[in-house]
Design a protein around this motif. Structure first.
Motif, PDB file in Angstrom:
ATOM      1  N   GLN A 213       0.822  -1.200   0.000  1.00  0.00           N
ATOM      2  CA  GLN A 213       0.000   0.000   0.000  1.00  0.00           C
ATOM      3  C   GLN A 213       0.859   1.254   0.000  1.00  0.00           C
ATOM      4  N   SER A 214       1.963   1.222   0.770  1.00  0.00           N
ATOM      5  CA  SER A 214       2.861   2.372   0.812  1.00  0.00           C
ATOM      6  C   SER A 214       3.503   2.610  -0.556  1.00  0.00           C
ATOM      7  N   SER A 215       3.930   1.536  -1.204  1.00  0.00           N
ATOM      8  CA  SER A 215       4.527   1.669  -2.539  1.00  0.00           C
ATOM      9  C   SER A 215       3.512   2.201  -3.536  1.00  0.00           C
ATOM     10  N   LEU A 216       2.282   1.708  -3.440  1.00  0.00           N
ATOM     11  CA  LEU A 216       1.246   2.161  -4.357  1.00  0.00           C
ATOM     12  C   LEU A 216       0.925   3.631  -4.143  1.00  0.00           C
ATOM     13  N   ASP A 217       0.893   4.079  -2.884  1.00  0.00           N
ATOM     14  CA  ASP A 217       0.625   5.492  -2.598  1.00  0.00           C
ATOM     15  C   ASP A 217       1.702   6.382  -3.209  1.00  0.00           C
ATOM     16  N   LYS A 218       2.944   5.926  -3.156  1.00  0.00           N
ATOM     17  CA  LYS A 218       4.040   6.717  -3.738  1.00  0.00           C
ATOM     18  C   LYS A 218       3.902   6.797  -5.255  1.00  0.00           C
ATOM     19  N   ILE A 219       3.500   5.695  -5.856  1.00  0.00           N
ATOM     20  CA  ILE A 219       3.314   5.690  -7.313  1.00  0.00           C
ATOM     21  C   ILE A 219       2.190   6.641  -7.707  1.00  0.00           C
ATOM     22  N   VAL A 220       1.094   6.596  -6.951  1.00  0.00           N
ATOM     23  CA  VAL A 220      -0.040   7.470  -7.238  1.00  0.00           C
ATOM     24  C   VAL A 220       0.360   8.929  -7.081  1.00  0.00           C
ATOM     25  N   GLU A 221       1.117   9.224  -6.006  1.00  0.00           N
ATOM     26  CA  GLU A 221       1.552  10.603  -5.769  1.00  0.00           C
ATOM     27  C   GLU A 221       2.465  11.083  -6.899  1.00  0.00           C
ATOM     28  N   ALA A 222       3.389  10.221  -7.336  1.00  0.00           N
ATOM     29  CA  ALA A 222       4.289  10.590  -8.437  1.00  0.00           C
ATOM     30  C   ALA A 222       3.511  10.818  -9.725  1.00  0.00           C
ATOM     31  N   ASN A 223       2.539   9.966  -9.977  1.00  0.00           N
ATOM     32  CA  ASN A 223       1.709  10.143 -11.182  1.00  0.00           C
ATOM     33  C   ASN A 223       0.935  11.458 -11.134  1.00  0.00           C
ATOM     34  N   ASN A 224       0.462  11.806  -9.922  1.00  0.00           N
ATOM     35  CA  ASN A 224      -0.254  13.080  -9.780  1.00  0.00           C
ATOM     36  C   ASN A 224       0.668  14.267 -10.080  1.00  0.00           C
ATOM     37  N   TYR A 225       1.925  14.186  -9.612  1.00  0.00           N
ATOM     38  CA  TYR A 225       2.887  15.251  -9.901  1.00  0.00           C
ATOM     39  C   TYR A 225       3.115  15.373 -11.405  1.00  0.00           C
ATOM     40  N   VAL A 226       3.259  14.218 -12.059  1.00  0.00           N
ATOM     41  CA  VAL A 226       3.488  14.219 -13.505  1.00  0.00           C
ATOM     42  C   VAL A 226       2.305  14.841 -14.245  1.00  0.00           C
ATOM     43  N   GLU A 227       1.096  14.464 -13.838  1.00  0.00           N
ATOM     44  CA  GLU A 227      -0.097  14.993 -14.494  1.00  0.00           C
ATOM     45  C   GLU A 227      -0.225  16.493 -14.287  1.00  0.00           C
ATOM     46  N   ARG A 228       0.091  16.949 -13.058  1.00  0.00           N
ATOM     47  CA  ARG A 228       0.033  18.396 -12.805  1.00  0.00           C
ATOM     48  C   ARG A 228       1.073  19.138 -13.642  1.00  0.00           C
ATOM     49  N   ALA A 229       2.275  18.546 -13.735  1.00  0.00           N
ATOM     50  CA  ALA A 229       3.329  19.186 -14.535  1.00  0.00           C
ATOM     51  C   ALA A 229       2.913  19.270 -16.007  1.00  0.00           C
ATOM     52  N   LYS A 230       2.306  18.202 -16.507  1.00  0.00           N
ATOM     53  CA  LYS A 230       1.828  18.218 -17.898  1.00  0.00           C
ATOM     54  C   LYS A 230       0.769  19.291 -18.100  1.00  0.00           C
TER      55      LYS A 230
END
Length: 295
Positions: A213-230
């Motif tokens: 769950q911790s690993s998945l949360d980090k992946i989701v957070e990173a994806n959110n950063y990428v989407e915001r940057a885009k």
């Protein structure tokens, strides 16, 4: 077995009455009618017992497996049936059954790339009536079919299929449907020869252990950063394109605005447009008044 024990006891009692009746008949046995009627009554009871234990009923949407002395004899349809009194019947339901694999029965899995969790699933299954004999020979009772065959096979299928997915992939909507279909196909194939049909299966949820769950949360957070940057990059691109278009049209040029104003004044007609507003001045000029001629 119960019938045979009772039948032997009743036959022995009847034999005792009969022997006693014959023994005392020559010395006035006819004066003891109870011996004769005792033998007759015992035989009547035996006959009624035989008839009663020869009739059995198989429940609706079920088949009955008739056995005697531990051996298979026949498969009975539902309804009233006449069998040998010393045989027994084990019922196997043919209606759809629900197996809830959740809570304490949830399936522990290890995902691709490491990490684990639990899958909550509900297989819906039923017995193939044509193969009920095979199920009885292997498992003897309906409860054993459910617990030792369907339950264990369903958990094996879920574990095998889920191990092909990462935790993130397994929980995504499209992949979850795909995983469900694969589990149903695998389970149906493994149980077909035994005589169990899989009607459908639903996976109600996948819970992850703390590490996954911790690993998945980090992946989701990173994806959110990428989407915001885009999104920010796209907005900046649009703003730059807009500014470029305006610049090309002179929309942002001060001199261009002044020239446009002067062009308008040059073409102004008091007859058609009326007098200029008092104190009007074009931006970027010091002219306070203009002489407008009729045109």
């Amino acid at each position: 077995m119960v019938y045979l024990v009772l039948a032997v006891i009743l036959l022995l009692i009847a034999a005792v009455f009969f022997v006693a009746y014959k023994a005392v008949r020559g010395i006035g046995g006819d004066r003891i009618p109870g011996l004769k009627w005792g033998a007759i009554g015992t035989l009547v009871v035996l006959g009624l017992l035989t008839l009663g234990m020869s009739i059995t009923t198989v429940g609706a949407r079920s088949v009955g497996i008739q056995t005697a002395f531990g051996r298979y004899q026949d498969t009975l349809a539902n309804g009233l049936q006449l069998t040998a009194p010393w045989s027994s019947v084990e019922e196997f339901s043919t209606q759809v059954q629900y197996l809830d694999l959740d809570g304490d029965q949830a399936v522990p899995v290890t995902f691709k790339g490491g990490g684990g969790g639990e899958v909550n699933a509900t297989p819906r299954w039923r017995i193939d009536a044509a193969k009920a004999e095979n199920l009885w020979k292997k498992y003897r009772t309906f409860e054993n079919v459910r617990d030792k065959l369907v339950n264990s096979s369903a958990k094996d299928s879920v574990r095998i299929i889920a191990s092909r997915y990462t935790p993130n992939d397994a929980r995504s909507g499209e992949n979850l449907r795909k995983l469900t279909d694969e589990v149903q196909a695998d389970l149906g194939k493994s149980l077909a020869d035994d005589g169990v049909l899989i009607d459908s299966i639903s996976i109600k949820g996948i819970s992850l252990d703390e590490r996954s769950q911790s690993s998945l949360d980090k992946i989701v957070e990173a994806n959110n950063y990428v989407e915001r940057a885009k999104a920010e990059q796209e907005r900046a691109r649009i703003e730059a394109e807009t500014a470029k278009i305006r610049q090309q049209n002179g929309a942002l040029s001060g001199p261009a605005i002044t020239m446009k104003c002067l062009e308008i004044l040059d073409k102004w007609s008091s007859a058609n447009n009326g007098p200029l507003p008092a104190g009007f001045v074009c931006p970027g000029t010091d002219t306070r008044s203009f002489t407008v001629t009729d045109k």
